[in-house]
Design a protein around this motif. Structure first.
Motif, PDB file in Angstrom:
ATOM      1  N   VAL A 301       0.849  -1.234   0.003  1.00  0.00           N
ATOM      2  CA  VAL A 301       0.091  -0.174   0.135  1.00  0.00           C
ATOM      3  C   VAL A 301       1.003   1.203   0.086  1.00  0.00           C
ATOM      4  N   GLN A 302       1.927   1.223   0.730  1.00  0.00           N
ATOM      5  CA  GLN A 302       2.889   2.442   0.931  1.00  0.00           C
ATOM      6  C   GLN A 302       3.592   2.767  -0.467  1.00  0.00           C
ATOM      7  N   LYS A 303       3.915   1.672  -1.205  1.00  0.00           N
ATOM      8  CA  LYS A 303       4.703   1.863  -2.251  1.00  0.00           C
ATOM      9  C   LYS A 303       3.577   2.310  -3.542  1.00  0.00           C
ATOM     10  N   ALA A 304       2.410   1.790  -3.572  1.00  0.00           N
ATOM     11  CA  ALA A 304       1.540   2.375  -4.526  1.00  0.00           C
ATOM     12  C   ALA A 304       0.832   3.606  -4.076  1.00  0.00           C
ATOM     13  N   LEU A 305       0.966   3.747  -2.735  1.00  0.00           N
ATOM     14  CA  LEU A 305       0.472   5.286  -2.646  1.00  0.00           C
ATOM     15  C   LEU A 305       1.409   6.363  -3.129  1.00  0.00           C
ATOM     16  N   GLU A 306       2.587   5.979  -2.786  1.00  0.00           N
ATOM     17  CA  GLU A 306       3.929   6.910  -3.313  1.00  0.00           C
ATOM     18  C   GLU A 306       3.972   7.077  -4.891  1.00  0.00           C
ATOM     19  N   TYR A 307       3.593   5.887  -5.487  1.00  0.00           N
ATOM     20  CA  TYR A 307       3.686   5.981  -6.918  1.00  0.00           C
ATOM     21  C   TYR A 307       2.638   6.928  -7.587  1.00  0.00           C
ATOM     22  N   VAL A 308       1.353   6.768  -6.846  1.00  0.00           N
ATOM     23  CA  VAL A 308       0.234   7.508  -7.385  1.00  0.00           C
ATOM     24  C   VAL A 308       0.688   9.037  -7.179  1.00  0.00           C
ATOM     25  N   TYR A 309       1.126   9.517  -6.165  1.00  0.00           N
ATOM     26  CA  TYR A 309       1.725  10.761  -5.678  1.00  0.00           C
ATOM     27  C   TYR A 309       2.585  11.292  -6.642  1.00  0.00           C
ATOM     28  N   ARG A 310       3.541  10.356  -6.943  1.00  0.00           N
ATOM     29  CA  ARG A 310       4.834  10.615  -7.713  1.00  0.00           C
ATOM     30  C   ARG A 310       4.272  10.861  -9.312  1.00  0.00           C
ATOM     31  N   GLN A 311       3.393  10.023  -9.689  1.00  0.00           N
ATOM     32  CA  GLN A 311       2.837  10.418 -11.154  1.00  0.00           C
ATOM     33  C   GLN A 311       2.204  11.470 -11.216  1.00  0.00           C
ATOM     34  N   GLY A 312       1.466  11.590 -10.263  1.00  0.00           N
ATOM     35  CA  GLY A 312       0.525  13.096 -10.086  1.00  0.00           C
ATOM     36  C   GLY A 312      -0.649  13.156 -11.006  1.00  0.00           C
ATOM     37  N   LYS A 313      -1.202  12.078 -11.524  1.00  0.00           N
ATOM     38  CA  LYS A 313      -2.246  12.100 -12.458  1.00  0.00           C
ATOM     39  C   LYS A 313      -3.685  11.447 -12.007  1.00  0.00           C
ATOM     40  N   ALA A 314      -3.774  10.952 -10.557  1.00  0.00           N
ATOM     41  CA  ALA A 314      -4.861  10.609 -10.078  1.00  0.00           C
ATOM     42  C   ALA A 314      -5.004  10.956  -8.789  1.00  0.00           C
ATOM     43  N   LEU A 315      -4.732  12.252  -8.636  1.00  0.00           N
ATOM     44  CA  LEU A 315      -5.242  12.922  -7.353  1.00  0.00           C
ATOM     45  C   LEU A 315      -6.306  13.708  -7.185  1.00  0.00           C
ATOM     46  N   THR A 316      -6.578  13.961  -5.757  1.00  0.00           N
ATOM     47  CA  THR A 316      -7.923  14.472  -5.558  1.00  0.00           C
ATOM     48  C   THR A 316      -7.923  15.919  -5.609  1.00  0.00           C
TER      49      THR A 316
END
Length: 336
Positions: A301-316
């Motif tokens: 979960v931690q790695k997936a969360l960081e990946y999503v934030y790093r990509q910056g395309k699926a944020l709220t």
């Protein structure tokens, strides 16, 4: 798979945006492959309307049985009404240590890169014991309680945590220059405990100086050991260094029971709109996974969360994105 352990967790969805962010986090947790059984309860105003009490007895029985709680945000009335549910739970179950890791998420622009610190806060006494009385018209007295037992216990927790997690330094935060007896006792206990951990550097800072130093150079800190009120204030200050309360986790830990909670408010103004950011509660859930001995799921979960934030395309929306609460959760799952 049938022989896999079922993790039974007491769940407090909270109010306002609480149920939304809680449902999003549950969706992510259940996608890890860990088997969960949730015992869900309302608290606060909703519980009083349904059961005539702010903390239902059934909730207490559940917590005593499961030993682990995942809790969404709960609104507390200001200046009246019922007492804080958070404080009541901490005192009822002797959750003496509040653990608040503060670390930058990748891709979140801040003025302070490379922040990686831990706040360890004494959780049961100090100015938060709620002993206030009006001693004359227009004059109110509040009692601050500091004991050797609680101060030694939280200092030992901080140093043992530092040793286990390879942290290098602890700063005790105080106002002993003014409150010489109460804060002086807290410092005296911290100093005695520090002598038993010679490999961990120990320092002290007056609370007002600590606030200034955090704003000037937060990277100088590793673990901050605090009393109750100081820790509450510094926790929010430090959250601001990395983007706000919506991004940081929190754990309230006792000898047997642990509560992992969102530290942000219930935000009733955006409730029901599917725009709330569940990151803070998700980060708390990651701490919960470590606590219940599910390290593989925690790391995923931690790695997936960081990946999503790093990509910056699926944020709220609060992170300048366009994804809804559940879409964000689905993006985390896809990254896993």
């Amino acid at each position: 798979m049938d022989n896999q352990k079922i993790q039974t967790i007491t769940l407090i969805p909270g109010d306002g945006i609480g149920p939304e962010v809680t449902n999003a986090v549950i969706r992510v947790l259940e996608a890890t492959g860990v088997r969960f059984a949730w015992e869900s309860f309302t608290v606060g105003a909703d519980a009083f309307a349904q059961h005539g009490e702010y903390l239902p007895k059934e909730l207490s029985h559940s917590i005593e049985r499961t030993k682990v709680v995942l809790k969404g945000p709960v609104a507390t009335p200001v200046g009246g009404g019922f007492r804080s549910v958070n404080v009541a739970l901490r005192q009822q179950f002797e959750l003496y240590a509040n653990l608040r890791p503060v670390k930058n998420l990748p891709g979140v622009p801040t003025k302070y890169p490379d922040v990686d610190l831990i706040i360890v806060r004494e959780n049961t006494e100090g100015s938060y014991i709620g002993r206030e009385k009006e001693i004359a018209p227009g004059v109110v007295e509040a009692i601050k309680l500091v004991t050797e037992k609680a101060s030694t216990r939280i200092a030992r927790f901080a140093f043992e945590y530092a040793r286990t997690h390879h942290r290098k330094k602890i700063d005790a935060i105080h106002k002993a220059n003014i409150m010489k007896l109460s804060d002086g006792l807290f410092l005296d206990c911290a100093r005695k405990v520090s002598q038993k951990f010679p490999t961990i550097a120990y320092g002290e800072k007056i609370i007002d100086n600590a606030c200034m130093q955090l704003v000037l150079n937060p990277q100088q800190f590793d673990i901050l050991l605090t009393e109750n009120l100081y820790g509450d204030i510094l926790s929010d200050l430090c959250a601001g260094l990395i983007g706000g309360l919506g991004l940081v986790p929190s754990a309230n830990l006792g000898t047997e029971i642990a509560i992992f909670e969102a530290v942000h408010g219930s935000a009733p103004d955006i409730a029901g709109r599917n725009i709330a950011n569940p990151t803070g509660l998700l980060q708390s859930a990651i701490l919960m996974l470590w606590h219940i001995d599910e390290p593989i799921a925690a790391q995923r979960v931690q790695k997936a969360l960081e990946y999503v934030y790093r990509q910056g395309k699926a944020l709220t929306q609060d992170m300048a994105g366009s994804y809804g609460t559940m879409q964000f959760a689905d993006a985390i799952i896809a990254a896993m």
